[in-house]
Design a protein around this motif. Sequence first.
Motif, PDB file in Angstrom:
ATOM      1  N   GLU A   7       0.784  -1.057  -0.094  1.00 59.33           N
ATOM      2  CA  GLU A   7       0.027   0.125  -0.036  1.00 59.33           C
ATOM      3  C   GLU A   7       0.777   1.212  -0.096  1.00 59.33           C
ATOM      4  OE1 GLU A   7      -2.649  -1.447  -0.992  1.00 59.33           O
ATOM      5  OE2 GLU A   7      -4.059  -0.253   0.313  1.00 59.33           O
ATOM      6  N   LEU A   8       2.088   1.119   0.893  1.00 53.79           N
ATOM      7  CA  LEU A   8       2.974   2.220   0.795  1.00 53.79           C
ATOM      8  C   LEU A   8       3.568   2.591  -0.715  1.00 53.79           C
ATOM      9  CD1 LEU A   8       4.319   4.626   2.293  1.00 53.79           C
ATOM     10  CD2 LEU A   8       6.231   2.744   2.822  1.00 53.79           C
ATOM     11  N   GLU A   9       3.817   1.494  -1.357  1.00 53.90           N
ATOM     12  CA  GLU A   9       4.247   1.737  -2.790  1.00 53.90           C
ATOM     13  C   GLU A   9       3.174   2.548  -3.708  1.00 53.90           C
ATOM     14  OE1 GLU A   9       5.940  -1.473  -5.007  1.00 53.90           O
ATOM     15  OE2 GLU A   9       7.635  -1.836  -3.391  1.00 53.90           O
ATOM     16  N   ARG A  10       1.825   1.959  -3.519  1.00 56.17           N
ATOM     17  CA  ARG A  10       0.706   2.610  -4.264  1.00 56.17           C
ATOM     18  C   ARG A  10       0.726   3.869  -3.862  1.00 56.17           C
ATOM     19  NH1 ARG A  10      -4.330  -0.913  -3.525  1.00 56.17           N
ATOM     20  NH2 ARG A  10      -5.174   0.517  -5.123  1.00 56.17           N
ATOM     21  N   ALA A  11       0.784   4.124  -2.475  1.00 54.10           N
ATOM     22  CA  ALA A  11       0.519   5.559  -2.396  1.00 54.10           C
ATOM     23  C   ALA A  11       1.673   6.654  -2.841  1.00 54.10           C
ATOM     24  CB  ALA A  11       0.629   5.753  -0.658  1.00 54.10           C
ATOM     25  N   ARG A  12       3.007   6.118  -2.598  1.00 54.48           N
ATOM     26  CA  ARG A  12       3.892   6.922  -3.384  1.00 54.48           C
ATOM     27  C   ARG A  12       4.107   7.025  -4.733  1.00 54.48           C
ATOM     28  NH1 ARG A  12       8.662   3.890   0.538  1.00 54.48           N
ATOM     29  NH2 ARG A  12       8.559   5.474   2.018  1.00 54.48           N
ATOM     30  N   ALA A  13       3.386   6.140  -5.482  1.00 54.49           N
ATOM     31  CA  ALA A  13       3.144   6.132  -6.811  1.00 54.49           C
ATOM     32  C   ALA A  13       1.770   7.099  -7.308  1.00 54.49           C
ATOM     33  CB  ALA A  13       2.731   4.912  -7.360  1.00 54.49           C
ATOM     34  N   VAL A 139      -7.625   9.038   0.985  1.00 57.58           N
ATOM     35  CA  VAL A 139      -7.281   8.109   0.043  1.00 57.58           C
ATOM     36  C   VAL A 139      -7.733   6.643   0.374  1.00 57.58           C
ATOM     37  CG1 VAL A 139      -5.335   7.159  -1.137  1.00 57.58           C
ATOM     38  CG2 VAL A 139      -5.667   9.658  -0.995  1.00 57.58           C
ATOM     39  N   ALA A 140      -8.451   6.092  -0.647  1.00 63.02           N
ATOM     40  CA  ALA A 140      -8.620   4.524  -0.196  1.00 63.02           C
ATOM     41  C   ALA A 140      -7.814   3.748  -0.439  1.00 63.02           C
ATOM     42  CB  ALA A 140      -9.966   4.241  -1.003  1.00 63.02           C
ATOM     43  N   LEU A 141      -6.831   3.617   0.455  1.00 62.36           N
ATOM     44  CA  LEU A 141      -5.709   2.526   0.582  1.00 62.36           C
ATOM     45  C   LEU A 141      -5.780   2.059   1.950  1.00 62.36           C
ATOM     46  CD1 LEU A 141      -2.726   4.398  -1.408  1.00 62.36           C
ATOM     47  CD2 LEU A 141      -4.143   2.411  -2.306  1.00 62.36           C
ATOM     48  N   ASP A 142      -5.328   0.716   2.054  1.00 67.21           N
ATOM     49  CA  ASP A 142      -5.041   0.236   3.590  1.00 67.21           C
ATOM     50  C   ASP A 142      -4.002   0.767   4.159  1.00 67.21           C
ATOM     51  OD1 ASP A 142      -7.227  -1.673   2.990  1.00 67.21           O
ATOM     52  OD2 ASP A 142      -5.998  -3.227   2.594  1.00 67.21           O
ATOM     53  N   GLY A 143      -4.256   1.216   5.559  1.00 64.98           N
ATOM     54  CA  GLY A 143      -3.524   1.942   6.463  1.00 64.98           C
ATOM     55  C   GLY A 143      -3.552   3.271   6.522  1.00 64.98           C
ATOM     56  N   THR A 144      -4.500   3.913   5.632  1.00 62.31           N
ATOM     57  CA  THR A 144      -4.536   5.197   5.899  1.00 62.31           C
ATOM     58  C   THR A 144      -5.820   5.656   6.979  1.00 62.31           C
ATOM     59  OG1 THR A 144      -6.389   5.168   3.998  1.00 62.31           O
ATOM     60  CG2 THR A 144      -4.274   5.774   3.432  1.00 62.31           C
ATOM     61  N   SER A 145      -5.901   6.510   7.464  1.00 59.76           N
ATOM     62  CA  SER A 145      -6.711   7.038   8.440  1.00 59.76           C
ATOM     63  C   SER A 145      -7.950   7.704   7.903  1.00 59.76           C
ATOM     64  CB  SER A 145      -6.312   7.952   9.548  1.00 59.76           C
ATOM     65  OG  SER A 145      -5.079   7.541  10.104  1.00 59.76           O
ATOM     66  N   GLN A 146      -9.265   7.248   8.443  1.00 61.29           N
ATOM     67  CA  GLN A 146     -10.359   7.673   8.060  1.00 61.29           C
ATOM     68  C   GLN A 146     -10.792   9.009   8.967  1.00 61.29           C
ATOM     69  OE1 GLN A 146     -11.813   6.799   4.954  1.00 61.29           O
ATOM     70  NE2 GLN A 146      -9.687   5.873   5.238  1.00 61.29           N
ATOM     71  N   PRO A 147     -11.159   9.897   8.389  1.00 58.31           N
ATOM     72  CA  PRO A 147     -11.727  11.067   9.264  1.00 58.31           C
ATOM     73  C   PRO A 147     -13.257  10.764   9.850  1.00 58.31           C
ATOM     74  CG  PRO A 147     -11.689  11.697   6.735  1.00 58.31           C
ATOM     75  CD  PRO A 147     -11.221  10.174   7.032  1.00 58.31           C
ATOM     76  N   MET A 148     -13.709  11.737  10.760  1.00 60.08           N
ATOM     77  CA  MET A 148     -14.923  11.451  11.338  1.00 60.08           C
ATOM     78  C   MET A 148     -16.147  11.397  10.433  1.00 60.08           C
ATOM     79  SD  MET A 148     -15.058  13.131  15.204  1.00 60.08           S
ATOM     80  CE  MET A 148     -16.201  14.226  14.509  1.00 60.08           C
ATOM     81  N   GLY A 149     -16.179  12.230   9.465  1.00 53.81           N
ATOM     82  CA  GLY A 149     -17.426  12.399   8.689  1.00 53.81           C
ATOM     83  C   GLY A 149     -17.362  11.116   7.650  1.00 53.81           C
ATOM     84  N   GLU A 150     -18.795  10.700   7.610  1.00 57.28           N
ATOM     85  CA  GLU A 150     -18.891   9.625   6.666  1.00 57.28           C
ATOM     86  C   GLU A 150     -18.396   9.807   5.250  1.00 57.28           C
ATOM     87  OE1 GLU A 150     -20.382   6.493   7.323  1.00 57.28           O
ATOM     88  OE2 GLU A 150     -20.326   7.038   9.522  1.00 57.28           O
ATOM     89  N   VAL A 187       0.811   8.938   2.327  1.00 57.52           N
ATOM     90  CA  VAL A 187       2.107   8.162   2.512  1.00 57.52           C
ATOM     91  C   VAL A 187       2.633   8.018   3.819  1.00 57.52           C
ATOM     92  CG1 VAL A 187       4.790   8.323   2.079  1.00 57.52           C
ATOM     93  CG2 VAL A 187       3.215   8.892   0.376  1.00 57.52           C
ATOM     94  N   ARG A 188       2.358   9.121   4.621  1.00 59.04           N
ATOM     95  CA  ARG A 188       2.648   9.379   5.990  1.00 59.04           C
ATOM     96  C   ARG A 188       1.915   8.427   6.915  1.00 59.04           C
ATOM     97  NH1 ARG A 188       3.999   8.944  10.188  1.00 59.04           N
ATOM     98  NH2 ARG A 188       4.555  10.394  11.840  1.00 59.04           N
ATOM     99  N   GLU A 189       0.614   8.155   6.494  1.00 61.16           N
ATOM    100  CA  GLU A 189      -0.427   7.528   7.217  1.00 61.16           C
ATOM    101  C   GLU A 189       0.173   6.055   7.333  1.00 61.16           C
ATOM    102  OE1 GLU A 189      -4.444  10.077   7.660  1.00 61.16           O
ATOM    103  OE2 GLU A 189      -4.146   8.470   5.843  1.00 61.16           O
ATOM    104  N   ILE A 190       0.390   5.627   6.096  1.00 60.04           N
ATOM    105  CA  ILE A 190       0.955   4.250   5.664  1.00 60.04           C
ATOM    106  C   ILE A 190       2.195   3.799   6.520  1.00 60.04           C
ATOM    107  CG2 ILE A 190       1.327   2.199   4.285  1.00 60.04           C
ATOM    108  CD1 ILE A 190      -0.731   3.837   2.424  1.00 60.04           C
ATOM    109  N   GLU A 191       3.007   4.993   6.547  1.00 64.29           N
ATOM    110  CA  GLU A 191       4.427   4.677   7.169  1.00 64.29           C
ATOM    111  C   GLU A 191       4.243   4.678   8.629  1.00 64.29           C
ATOM    112  OE1 GLU A 191       7.304   7.223   4.031  1.00 64.29           O
ATOM    113  OE2 GLU A 191       6.389   8.388   6.015  1.00 64.29           O
ATOM    114  N   GLU A 192       3.243   5.389   9.070  1.00 64.84           N
ATOM    115  CA  GLU A 192       3.070   5.500  10.550  1.00 64.84           C
ATOM    116  C   GLU A 192       2.360   4.123  10.852  1.00 64.84           C
ATOM    117  OE1 GLU A 192       3.727   7.805  12.912  1.00 64.84           O
ATOM    118  OE2 GLU A 192       2.406   7.055  14.624  1.00 64.84           O
TER     119      GLU A 192
END
Length: 227
Positions: A7-13, A139-150, A187-192
């Motif tokens: 997922e990190l590779e996808r985010a960087r790309a 961004v809809a990638l695994d490992g990213t954080s979702q904000p509060m709003g639906e 990128v930062r969220e997946i790195e975290e």
Amino acid sequence: MDRLEDELERARALDVADLADAIESVGFECTRCGGCCKGLDGEHTATVFPDEVREVAAAGDLEWRDVARPMPFGLDDEGHGETFEWALQTDACGDCAFYEETPAGSPGDGNAVGESDGVGACTVHDQRPRICRTYPFSVALDGTSQPMGEAVDETGVVRVHECEGLGRDISRVDAEALAGALKERAVREIEEAIGVRDAYAPADPGPDETVVHDSEGAKRPDGTPDE
Ligand code: SF4
Ligand code: SF4
């Protein structure tokens, strides 16, 4: 390779121009309604990373606890137990501790004196976390954080969340700036997330204790290491 590394590779790309196209097609201008800063039906919960906590704290000469609280998910009713990551600190109303509404200035301006006019302001605007800088998009990638709003829409890999300012015209320059911030955030969220996974070691908090696992290891609620 692990799934998060993929997922990190996808985010960087991610192509910033593509993200900007998606943002432009949705349209957005912040009305400062405060919707993403208030608790509304419950407590405001927005992920903030250790480096972001320090940045806000340093700018305002604040303590760690003034900026962040343990992410409540997984903790008991007293806030004890083990959890992952930090949430922006909240005030007594459950709103983000850094949210302020502009009071009305004088009689005759449409509001009674002392009454809020509902226009919000972030008191740490220049240091606000990445999740705030990029709301209402994620961004809809695994490992990213979702904000509060639906999530209310999805355009390619860009997810759109509840926001009063959606559908408003946005300039290409602003869309590209927002897209760049969105990519940097993903990128930062997946790195975290990778950092949390790698740093994790089971803690054994007592019944009245809380341990927060972040990418730097296990911490107490005041941000000091759990030793
Ligand atoms: S919900 Fe949307 S319009 Fe309201 S303050 Fe947040 S970003 Fe701005
Ligand atoms: S840090 Fe600022 S932008 Fe982010 S939720 Fe709090 S008041 Fe809103």
